[in-house]
Design an enzyme around this catalytic site. Structure first.
Site, PDB file in Angstrom:
ATOM      1  N   GLU A  25      -0.079 -10.735   3.909  1.00  0.00           N
ATOM      2  CA  GLU A  25       0.056  -9.735   4.972  1.00  0.00           C
ATOM      3  C   GLU A  25      -0.290 -10.345   6.334  1.00  0.00           C
ATOM      4  O   GLU A  25       0.393 -10.100   7.327  1.00  0.00           O
ATOM      5  CB  GLU A  25      -0.862  -8.539   4.684  1.00  0.00           C
ATOM      6  CG  GLU A  25      -0.375  -7.680   3.521  1.00  0.00           C
ATOM      7  CD  GLU A  25      -1.398  -6.659   3.034  1.00  0.00           C
ATOM      8  OE1 GLU A  25      -0.996  -5.768   2.293  1.00  0.00           O
ATOM      9  OE2 GLU A  25      -2.586  -6.770   3.383  1.00  0.00           O
ATOM     10  N   GLY A  35       0.820  -1.209   0.000  1.00  0.00           N
ATOM     11  CA  GLY A  35       0.000   0.000   0.000  1.00  0.00           C
ATOM     12  C   GLY A  35       0.852   1.256   0.000  1.00  0.00           C
ATOM     13  O   GLY A  35       2.063   1.202   0.177  1.00  0.00           O
ATOM     14  N   SER A  36       0.186   2.402  -0.177  1.00  0.00           N
ATOM     15  CA  SER A  36       0.918   3.654  -0.431  1.00  0.00           C
ATOM     16  C   SER A  36       1.718   4.149   0.778  1.00  0.00           C
ATOM     17  O   SER A  36       2.851   4.598   0.629  1.00  0.00           O
ATOM     18  CB  SER A  36      -0.058   4.738  -0.894  1.00  0.00           C
ATOM     19  OG  SER A  36      -1.108   4.897   0.041  1.00  0.00           O
ATOM     20  N   THR A  37       1.159   4.047   1.993  1.00  0.00           N
ATOM     21  CA  THR A  37       1.880   4.551   3.169  1.00  0.00           C
ATOM     22  C   THR A  37       3.021   3.606   3.540  1.00  0.00           C
ATOM     23  O   THR A  37       4.133   4.049   3.866  1.00  0.00           O
ATOM     24  CB  THR A  37       0.917   4.740   4.365  1.00  0.00           C
ATOM     25  OG1 THR A  37      -0.227   5.486   3.916  1.00  0.00           O
ATOM     26  CG2 THR A  37       1.571   5.508   5.485  1.00  0.00           C
ATOM     27  N   GLY A  41      -0.080  -1.079   6.080  1.00  0.00           N
ATOM     28  CA  GLY A  41      -1.240  -0.188   6.075  1.00  0.00           C
ATOM     29  C   GLY A  41      -2.509  -0.946   6.430  1.00  0.00           C
ATOM     30  O   GLY A  41      -2.477  -2.121   6.787  1.00  0.00           O
ATOM     31  N   ALA A  42      -3.651  -0.270   6.348  1.00  0.00           N
ATOM     32  CA  ALA A  42      -4.955  -0.904   6.576  1.00  0.00           C
ATOM     33  C   ALA A  42      -6.003  -0.083   5.850  1.00  0.00           C
ATOM     34  O   ALA A  42      -5.793   1.099   5.561  1.00  0.00           O
ATOM     35  CB  ALA A  42      -5.284  -0.992   8.063  1.00  0.00           C
ATOM     36  N   LYS A  46      -8.182  -5.318   5.930  1.00  0.00           N
ATOM     37  CA  LYS A  46      -7.122  -5.121   4.949  1.00  0.00           C
ATOM     38  C   LYS A  46      -7.470  -5.904   3.692  1.00  0.00           C
ATOM     39  O   LYS A  46      -8.347  -6.748   3.719  1.00  0.00           O
ATOM     40  CB  LYS A  46      -5.778  -5.625   5.510  1.00  0.00           C
ATOM     41  CG  LYS A  46      -5.226  -4.729   6.620  1.00  0.00           C
ATOM     42  CD  LYS A  46      -4.000  -5.262   7.293  1.00  0.00           C
ATOM     43  CE  LYS A  46      -2.818  -5.566   6.415  1.00  0.00           C
ATOM     44  NZ  LYS A  46      -2.437  -4.488   5.485  1.00  0.00           N
ATOM     45  N   GLY A  47      -6.768  -5.599   2.611  1.00  0.00           N
ATOM     46  CA  GLY A  47      -6.975  -6.383   1.400  1.00  0.00           C
ATOM     47  C   GLY A  47      -7.425  -5.592   0.197  1.00  0.00           C
ATOM     48  O   GLY A  47      -7.786  -6.161  -0.821  1.00  0.00           O
TER      49      GLY A  47
END
Length: 233
Positions: free
Chosen positions: A109, A31-33, A88-89, A100-101
């Site tokens: 994860e 994910g982005s973060t 991330g979440a 998540k997902g």
């Protein structure tokens, strides 16, 4: 002009990367973060701030990023523990339960994040919810032959299931394990722990995106008066 949301994600990623110590095994999330956290871990290694750090990627995306930022990688069969995981979440409730997902990587994860002695979740404040399932669909990874029966079973559990389709790709999304993803809309998930078990007991389901009792620290990025701030709980 800099984008405050991007800056906030970078700051949360940086704060999480600052928790990584020398001689540690790190779960690298998706994910982005989490991508910014991977970048900053690589940055700290390059500057010599930390040394002897190896990563366990949770997805093909995090594997590619780790290689790009020169973080050595190991597989789970070569290690016996993970010191810290950063991921991330899509939703976080007040009890630190997660959904998540969104990136279809939740199975890997969950394996990595659950093994970590400390699991740090990096999110922006838009991901905080009172009850899981209130804003985000619940992803369920399923083997291809079981899609129809699993969708019927998920409907009986009160969900509205839909097969996740690809963007810029004809046909459904295929996970790193070669499976499909069913996204399920629940009005809200009253008992996340029960629901996680119930869905995972359906034949043909590999894993779902409810994470109960896995997260240790939630790092939340907020924008206050146009500036990024990080709060923890």
């Amino acid at each position: 002009m800099s984008d405050p949301v991007k800056t906030m994600k970078q700051e949360v990623g940086r704060a999480a990367a600052a928790r990584v110590k020398s001689d540690s095994i790190v779960g690298l999330g998706s994910g982005s973060t989490a991508a910014y956290a991977i970048e900053y871990i690589g940055d700290r290694l390059a500057k010599g701030e930390i040394k002897n750090v190896v990563g366990v990627p949770t997805s093909f995306q995090s594997e590619v990023l780790a290689k790009q930022f020169n973080i050595p990688l190991v597989t789970l069969d070569a290690i016996d523990h993970i010191d810290v995981a950063i991921d991330g979440a899509d939703e976080v409730d007040p009890d630190k339960n997660l959904i998540k997902g969104g990136g279809a990587a939740h199975t890997r994860e969950k394996v990595v994040d659950s093994l970590a002695k400390e699991f740090i979740v990096v999110v922006d404040e838009g991901k905080l919810v009172d009850k899981l399932g209130s804003t985000f669909l619940l992803p369920v990874e399923v083997i291809p032959m079981a899609v129809a029966p699993v969708m019927r079973s998920l409907a009986k559990l009160g969900g509205k299931p839909e097969l996740r389709m690809g963007v810029k790709k004809a046909g459904p999304v295929v996970t790193d394990q070669g499976n499909l993803v069913i996204d399920v809309k629940f009005d809200h998930i009253k008992n996340p722990a029960e629901m996680e078990k119930e869905i995972n007991n359906l034949p043909g389901v590999l894993e779902n995106g409810i994470f109960v009792g896995v997260a240790d620290i939630i790092m939340v990025g907020k924008i206050v008066d146009g500036k990024p701030e990080i709060v923890e709980f």
